[in-house]
Write an enzyme that holds these catalytic residues in place. Sequence first.
Site, PDB file in Angstrom:
ATOM      1  CB  CYS A  45     -30.938 -27.650  24.122  1.00  0.00           C
ATOM      2  SG  CYS A  45     -30.167 -29.145  23.679  1.00  0.00           S
ATOM      3  CE1 TYR A  66     -22.674 -28.402  26.016  1.00  0.00           C
ATOM      4  CE2 TYR A  66     -22.405 -28.211  23.765  1.00  0.00           C
ATOM      5  CZ  TYR A  66     -23.292 -28.232  25.403  1.00  0.00           C
ATOM      6  OH  TYR A  66     -23.835 -27.707  24.709  1.00  0.00           O
TER       7      TYR A  66
END
Length: 344
Positions: free
Chosen positions: A52, A183
């Site tokens: 992450c 994203y």
Amino acid sequence: MDDDNSTKGAYVTTGSEFTRDTNYIATRITRDGRDGYPVEAGRYRLVAARACPWANRTLIVRRLLGLEDAISLGLTGPTHDKRSWTFDLDEGGRDPVLGYERLQEAYFARFPDYERGITVPAVVDVPTGQVVTNNYPQITLDFSTEWTDFHRDGAPELYPERHRDEIDEVAQRVFTEVNNGVYRCGFAGSQEAYDKAYDRLFTALDWLEERLSGQRYLVGDTITEADVRLFTTLARFDPVYHGHFKCNRQKLSEFSALWGYARDLFQTPGFGDTTDFVQIKQHYYVVHVDINPTQIVPKGPDLAGWLTSHGREQLGGRPFGDGTPPPPPRPAEVVPAGHGAGAA
């Protein structure tokens, strides 16, 4: 592989642009303990995932500042379902300190009806087993400003007062346009949303390319919080965002300044040695089944270029300012062999 996609999360809403939920647990661990959680060595456990980018920041900052003795580290596996990250890297599938199988358990221990996403990084209060915070932008700032009593000798100033306004300004644009911008491209639910996100992302990358053509680091002449925040997105750009998220105007390796800057940081202790390209690719390509339904993880790209000469020293600057590089990673925290630069 689990064929039942009902346990998988959905990331794309058809017809919509991606909007990130930024309502995190605002509790802070501070020197004065005003939120009920005072700075105390050995009391807290940082739970992170190498995969992450938001959690990778905390791994870098903890290492640069030398907080390993003060704040223990739990690492989840690279994949998760819609419920939670899991401790499948640990023996028996349980975190050896918290005893949990899922990070979800720490959230529910404090908030039994917690309805938001179970995210990393998270800092957990070990005595109670309760999550304290998952507010990743504040976690690293507090590591720099509230935990100074436990910094190593030679720890750099990652959030120096004289540059805070500029760091905040640059970091905000990096977040909205780059960290979250990739994203916004990858999770776009319509062509219009994607096109708009793509243009915003590459406008920002062009701005960064120009800025970094004349200076070694984003703010001042040393590594700061702003560099940490940008690096974790750049490290994932060619392995993931270029293809998986369709951020494909060009690769990171096709930018002159940005690619040199990223390699400069990667080769700086604390950055490349916390980057696990295998877990990064496993996470994105396996978890996002609505984007990659086959869950096939690509073999490429060739990552050996991360170790090539970058020539950024000619711009001046001192990576750690008046400080020193951190020592090598603890044996238990070393990225597995074959997972770093040069891994296929």
